[in-house]
Design a protein around this motif. Structure first.
Motif, PDB file in Angstrom:
ATOM      1  N   VAL A  45       0.888  -1.132  -0.023  1.00 12.15           N
ATOM      2  CA  VAL A  45      -0.064  -0.088  -0.158  1.00 12.15           C
ATOM      3  C   VAL A  45       0.942   1.318  -0.164  1.00 12.15           C
ATOM      4  O   VAL A  45       1.757   1.257   0.730  1.00 12.15           O
ATOM      5  N   GLY A  48       1.365   5.157   0.901  1.00 11.09           N
ATOM      6  CA  GLY A  48       1.086   6.051   1.828  1.00 11.09           C
ATOM      7  C   GLY A  48       1.578   7.323   1.794  1.00 11.09           C
ATOM      8  O   GLY A  48       2.755   7.488   1.375  1.00 11.09           O
ATOM      9  N   TYR A  98      -3.013   9.504   3.586  1.00 16.42           N
ATOM     10  CA  TYR A  98      -3.577   9.142   2.334  1.00 16.42           C
ATOM     11  C   TYR A  98      -2.994   7.633   1.893  1.00 16.42           C
ATOM     12  O   TYR A  98      -1.850   7.659   1.938  1.00 16.42           O
ATOM     13  N   LEU A  99      -3.990   6.839   1.541  1.00  9.29           N
ATOM     14  CA  LEU A  99      -3.339   5.430   1.293  1.00  9.29           C
ATOM     15  C   LEU A  99      -3.878   5.087  -0.345  1.00  9.29           C
ATOM     16  O   LEU A  99      -4.998   5.421  -0.541  1.00  9.29           O
ATOM     17  N   SER A 100      -3.180   4.469  -0.970  1.00  7.97           N
ATOM     18  CA  SER A 100      -3.672   4.007  -2.375  1.00  7.97           C
ATOM     19  C   SER A 100      -3.176   2.588  -2.754  1.00  7.97           C
ATOM     20  O   SER A 100      -2.117   2.260  -1.816  1.00  7.97           O
ATOM     21  N   GLU A 128      -7.763  -2.262  -2.784  1.00  6.48           N
ATOM     22  CA  GLU A 128      -8.694  -1.704  -2.091  1.00  6.48           C
ATOM     23  C   GLU A 128      -8.807  -2.429  -0.451  1.00  6.48           C
ATOM     24  O   GLU A 128      -8.768  -1.677   0.552  1.00  6.48           O
ATOM     25  N   ALA A 137      -5.955  -1.516   1.861  1.00  4.08           N
ATOM     26  CA  ALA A 137      -5.751  -0.425   2.203  1.00  4.08           C
ATOM     27  C   ALA A 137      -6.958   0.048   3.198  1.00  4.08           C
ATOM     28  O   ALA A 137      -6.759   1.031   3.905  1.00  4.08           O
ATOM     29  N   ALA A 138      -7.930  -0.306   3.000  1.00  2.49           N
ATOM     30  CA  ALA A 138      -9.060  -0.329   4.061  1.00  2.49           C
ATOM     31  C   ALA A 138      -8.591  -0.724   5.483  1.00  2.49           C
ATOM     32  O   ALA A 138      -9.028  -0.260   6.431  1.00  2.49           O
ATOM     33  N   ALA A 168      -6.317   1.540   6.868  1.00  6.54           N
ATOM     34  CA  ALA A 168      -7.166   2.792   7.310  1.00  6.54           C
ATOM     35  C   ALA A 168      -7.843   2.694   8.763  1.00  6.54           C
ATOM     36  O   ALA A 168      -8.041   3.694   9.415  1.00  6.54           O
ATOM     37  N   ILE A 207      -8.702   6.981   1.528  1.00  5.22           N
ATOM     38  CA  ILE A 207      -8.486   5.875   0.737  1.00  5.22           C
ATOM     39  C   ILE A 207      -8.399   6.686  -0.496  1.00  5.22           C
ATOM     40  O   ILE A 207      -9.582   7.313  -0.832  1.00  5.22           O
ATOM     41  N   GLU A 250      -8.370   6.439  -4.837  1.00  2.00           N
ATOM     42  CA  GLU A 250      -8.899   5.473  -6.052  1.00  2.00           C
ATOM     43  C   GLU A 250      -7.702   5.462  -6.793  1.00  2.00           C
ATOM     44  O   GLU A 250      -6.716   6.548  -7.070  1.00  2.00           O
TER      45      GLU A 250
END
Length: 174
Positions: free
Chosen positions: A88, A90, A106-108, A111, A114-115, A118, A130, A132
Motif C-alpha cells: 500500500v 501512503g 492518504y492511502l492508495s 482496496e 488499504a481499508a 485505514a 483512501i 482511488e
C-alpha cells in the motif's frame, strides 16, 4: 579468556552492547510478529528498508508512507510483491497531532488492504483517506502537496521582499 567469555565477546561484537539488537534482527522480529508494517523513514532509505523487509519474505501488508516519487513507490512494490500479501502506498500530510491539528494519511493501492490500514487509524489523531487508483497515487499527492507548499512559501517570500523595499509597491490599485 574462557570459551564462554570468548562467545560472549563474539556475540556482543555481532549484536552490540547487552540488551540491543541489530537492525537486521529487529527487521526479522518485526516481520515475524506483524500483520502490517508501516515504513516511515528518511526518503533516501525507503528502498533499503523495503529490501530488508523483502529479504524476510514478509507475508503481510507493507505500507510505504515515505515522501518518495511514484516511480520509487513502484520499485518498492516490485521488490515486495513476491512475498507481501499487499503493498500500500501512503502519504502523511500535515503537522504532528495536537489539540487543533490532525495529520492525514492518504492511502492508495489494493482496496481491501488499504481499508485494513485505514481501520488501524480510525479514532486516532491521524485521519486516514483512501484514494482511488493504484500504487503511486498517494506518493503523487504528497509530491504535489510538497511542491505547492514550497512554491507558496517562495511566492510569499518574494512578495514580502518586493513589498517591503518600496512604499509605492504597497499602494492601492486604481
Amino acid at each position: 579468556m574462557s570459551s564462554g567469555a570468548r562467545r560472549d565477546a563474539a556475540k556482543q561484537a555481532r549484536t552490540g552492547p547487552a540488551g540491543t539488537v541489530s537492525p537486521r534482527q529487529q527487521t526479522s522480529r518485526s516481520c515475524a510478529r506483524s500483520d502490517v508494517i508501516i515504513s516511515l523513514c528518511p526518503p533516501a532509505n525507503a528502498i533499503e528498508v523495503a529490501e530488508a523487509v523483502a529479504t524476510e519474505s514478509f507475508p503481510g501488508i507493507y505500507v510505504d508512507a515515505n515522501a518518495i516519487a511514484p516511480a520509487s513507490m513502484e520499485q518498492i512494490g516490485n521488490l515486495l510483491m513476491p512475498s507481501a500479501a499487499a503493498v500500500v502506498d501512503g502519504a502523511v500530510v500535515g503537522s504532528p497531532p495536537s489539540e487543533t491539528k490532525r495529520p492525514r494519511l492518504y492511502l492508495s493501492g489494493p482496496e481491501e488492504p488499504a481499508a485494513t490500514v485505514a481501520q488501524l487509524f480510525r479514532g486516532s489523531a491521524v485521519q486516514p483517506f483512501i484514494l482511488e487508483g493504484g500504487i503511486g497515487k498517494a506518493s503523487a499527492l504528497k509530491l504535489a502537496y510538497t511542491s505547492y507548499q514550497k512554491a507558496s512559501a517562495y511566492a510569499t517570500t518574494a512578495w514580502r521582499r518586493n513589498s517591503s523595499t518600496s512604499p509605492e509597491a504597497a499602494r492601492p490599485a486604481t
